[in-house]
Design a protein around this motif. Sequence first.
Motif, PDB file in Angstrom:
ATOM      1  N   UNK A   1      21.776 -10.643  -8.984  1.00  0.00           N
ATOM      2  CA  UNK A   1      21.057  -9.397  -8.729  1.00  0.00           C
ATOM      3  C   UNK A   1      19.547  -9.579  -8.860  1.00  0.00           C
ATOM      4  N   UNK A   2      18.814  -8.685  -8.236  1.00  0.00           N
ATOM      5  CA  UNK A   2      17.362  -8.606  -8.362  1.00  0.00           C
ATOM      6  C   UNK A   2      17.034  -7.219  -8.899  1.00  0.00           C
ATOM      7  N   UNK A   3      16.166  -7.148  -9.914  1.00  0.00           N
ATOM      8  CA  UNK A   3      15.871  -5.865 -10.550  1.00  0.00           C
ATOM      9  C   UNK A   3      14.400  -5.478 -10.394  1.00  0.00           C
ATOM     10  N   UNK A   4      14.182  -4.175 -10.161  1.00  0.00           N
ATOM     11  CA  UNK A   4      12.908  -3.539 -10.475  1.00  0.00           C
ATOM     12  C   UNK A   4      13.214  -2.690 -11.705  1.00  0.00           C
ATOM     13  N   UNK A   5      12.706  -3.119 -12.858  1.00  0.00           N
ATOM     14  CA  UNK A   5      13.069  -2.500 -14.137  1.00  0.00           C
ATOM     15  C   UNK A   5      11.903  -1.633 -14.609  1.00  0.00           C
TER      16      UNK A   5
ATOM     17  N   UNK B   1      10.474   3.516  -3.017  1.00  0.00           N
ATOM     18  CA  UNK B   1      10.814   2.195  -2.484  1.00  0.00           C
ATOM     19  C   UNK B   1      12.193   2.216  -1.841  1.00  0.00           C
ATOM     20  N   UNK B   2      13.142   2.914  -2.460  1.00  0.00           N
ATOM     21  CA  UNK B   2      14.501   3.011  -1.908  1.00  0.00           C
ATOM     22  C   UNK B   2      14.637   4.173  -0.927  1.00  0.00           C
ATOM     23  N   UNK B   3      13.557   4.903  -0.714  1.00  0.00           N
ATOM     24  CA  UNK B   3      13.553   6.091   0.147  1.00  0.00           C
ATOM     25  C   UNK B   3      14.536   7.165  -0.324  1.00  0.00           C
ATOM     26  N   UNK B   4      14.684   7.268  -1.651  1.00  0.00           N
ATOM     27  CA  UNK B   4      15.383   8.416  -2.215  1.00  0.00           C
ATOM     28  C   UNK B   4      14.480   9.639  -2.108  1.00  0.00           C
TER      29      UNK B   4
ATOM     30  N   UNK C   1       0.826  -1.220   0.000  1.00  0.00           N
ATOM     31  CA  UNK C   1       0.000   0.000   0.000  1.00  0.00           C
ATOM     32  C   UNK C   1       0.858   1.267   0.000  1.00  0.00           C
ATOM     33  N   UNK C   2       1.839   1.312  -0.860  1.00  0.00           N
ATOM     34  CA  UNK C   2       2.758   2.454  -0.925  1.00  0.00           C
ATOM     35  C   UNK C   2       2.088   3.651  -1.597  1.00  0.00           C
TER      36      UNK C   2
ATOM     37  N   UNK D   1       7.572  -0.804   3.050  1.00  0.00           N
ATOM     38  CA  UNK D   1       8.478  -1.519   2.148  1.00  0.00           C
ATOM     39  C   UNK D   1       9.390  -2.386   3.006  1.00  0.00           C
ATOM     40  N   UNK D   2       9.338  -3.684   2.775  1.00  0.00           N
ATOM     41  CA  UNK D   2      10.198  -4.612   3.507  1.00  0.00           C
ATOM     42  C   UNK D   2      11.309  -5.099   2.582  1.00  0.00           C
ATOM     43  N   UNK D   3      12.556  -4.942   3.035  1.00  0.00           N
ATOM     44  CA  UNK D   3      13.720  -5.431   2.288  1.00  0.00           C
ATOM     45  C   UNK D   3      14.428  -6.467   3.157  1.00  0.00           C
ATOM     46  N   UNK D   4      14.461  -7.706   2.696  1.00  0.00           N
ATOM     47  CA  UNK D   4      15.033  -8.812   3.470  1.00  0.00           C
ATOM     48  C   UNK D   4      14.383  -8.896   4.856  1.00  0.00           C
ATOM     49  N   UNK D   5      13.077  -8.623   4.882  1.00  0.00           N
ATOM     50  CA  UNK D   5      12.323  -8.720   6.128  1.00  0.00           C
ATOM     51  C   UNK D   5      12.360  -7.500   7.011  1.00  0.00           C
ATOM     52  N   UNK D   6      13.171  -6.502   6.651  1.00  0.00           N
ATOM     53  CA  UNK D   6      13.276  -5.287   7.466  1.00  0.00           C
ATOM     54  C   UNK D   6      12.394  -4.185   6.888  1.00  0.00           C
ATOM     55  N   UNK D   7      11.642  -3.523   7.750  1.00  0.00           N
ATOM     56  CA  UNK D   7      10.756  -2.447   7.338  1.00  0.00           C
ATOM     57  C   UNK D   7      11.574  -1.170   7.115  1.00  0.00           C
ATOM     58  N   UNK D   8      11.781  -0.823   5.847  1.00  0.00           N
ATOM     59  CA  UNK D   8      12.608   0.345   5.521  1.00  0.00           C
ATOM     60  C   UNK D   8      11.998   1.646   6.050  1.00  0.00           C
ATOM     61  N   UNK D   9      10.685   1.693   6.142  1.00  0.00           N
ATOM     62  CA  UNK D   9      10.030   2.933   6.560  1.00  0.00           C
ATOM     63  C   UNK D   9      10.254   3.239   8.046  1.00  0.00           C
ATOM     64  N   UNK D  10      10.614   2.227   8.811  1.00  0.00           N
ATOM     65  CA  UNK D  10      10.830   2.440  10.252  1.00  0.00           C
ATOM     66  C   UNK D  10      12.291   2.732  10.579  1.00  0.00           C
TER      67      UNK D  10
END
Length: 320
Positions: free
Chosen positions: A207-211, A62-65, A11-12, A73-82
């Motif tokens: 690598x993993x891409x969001x293209x 998503x990358x918080x740029x 729900x971004x 947004x969870x990256x490897x299970x970690x909530x980037x927003x927190x």
Amino acid sequence: MGSEILVQVQDLKKYFFKERLFSTEKEPIRAVDGISFSIRKGETLGLVGESGCGKTTAGKAILRLIEPTSGQVFFKGKDLMSLRGEELRKLRPFMQFIFQDPYESLNPRMRVGEIVGEGLEIHGVARGKEKRERVEEVLEQVGLHPQDAFRYPHEFSGGQRQRIGIARAIALRPELIVADEPVSALDVSIQAQILNLLMDLRDRLGLTYLFISHDLRIVKHISDRIAVMYLGKIVEMASSEVLFRQPLHPYTQLLLQAIPRLDPAKREEKIFFKETFLSLEKERGCLFAPRCPHFKERCAREAPFLVDHGDEHWVACHFV
């Protein structure tokens, strides 16, 4: 491609607010309006749509740029927003961004070696001789010569500059790369070379891409799955093969219809779409309704949600 989820977006939203003259009411521009998806480790998810639909904003959020308005947004299970400060900084090397314009994204006052190696120093990964060796290794991985480290960006062609941008992105050995229209500014022949390089690096480096792209032909070539975005929302998502074989959303059909076909025998009868647009400020129904040839009254009243129609083929349309 594994089954492990590397990135989970829930729900971004990213709204931009503008103030109207002689009014205290602030009307949001819904650049990204509640998108959700996941990316598996080693997968390439293509995010496609017209210019202005919110693709680049979504990638940066998503990358918080840029800071999202809401969502997770969870990256490897970690909530980037927190995450804040040092906690977020420690994850930065694992998430990198390839910019669209190879001319604007490189500092003209820095040599290539400084550009590629800057992140290594900032994050304390390598310095001195170790940094130089890593820069040379990365330049060779993207098809450049180690001696190119001593040259300036203006001495390179557009395709070579994009290789420098890719080298900068992979120097820190990331796991996720968001590639924002990385070939749209290049000639067609060079586009193929850069796409093949990205695919080769994905396989060699895991690598993993969001293209991100507006060109469905390019997205089909590189992506395992494709998400179609329209005015801040995802309207269809499926594997690349399924989406091209059986597009279900009218907007996806419109995008596929726009792809030039050289063989007259393969040309299909065109579906005619209306070219009218609604203001998004207070719209409650389907955002594509004003352009949809299958419009019905329900479309104006009720916004559709993504529904799985089998084989992980998600569509947001009342009348699939």
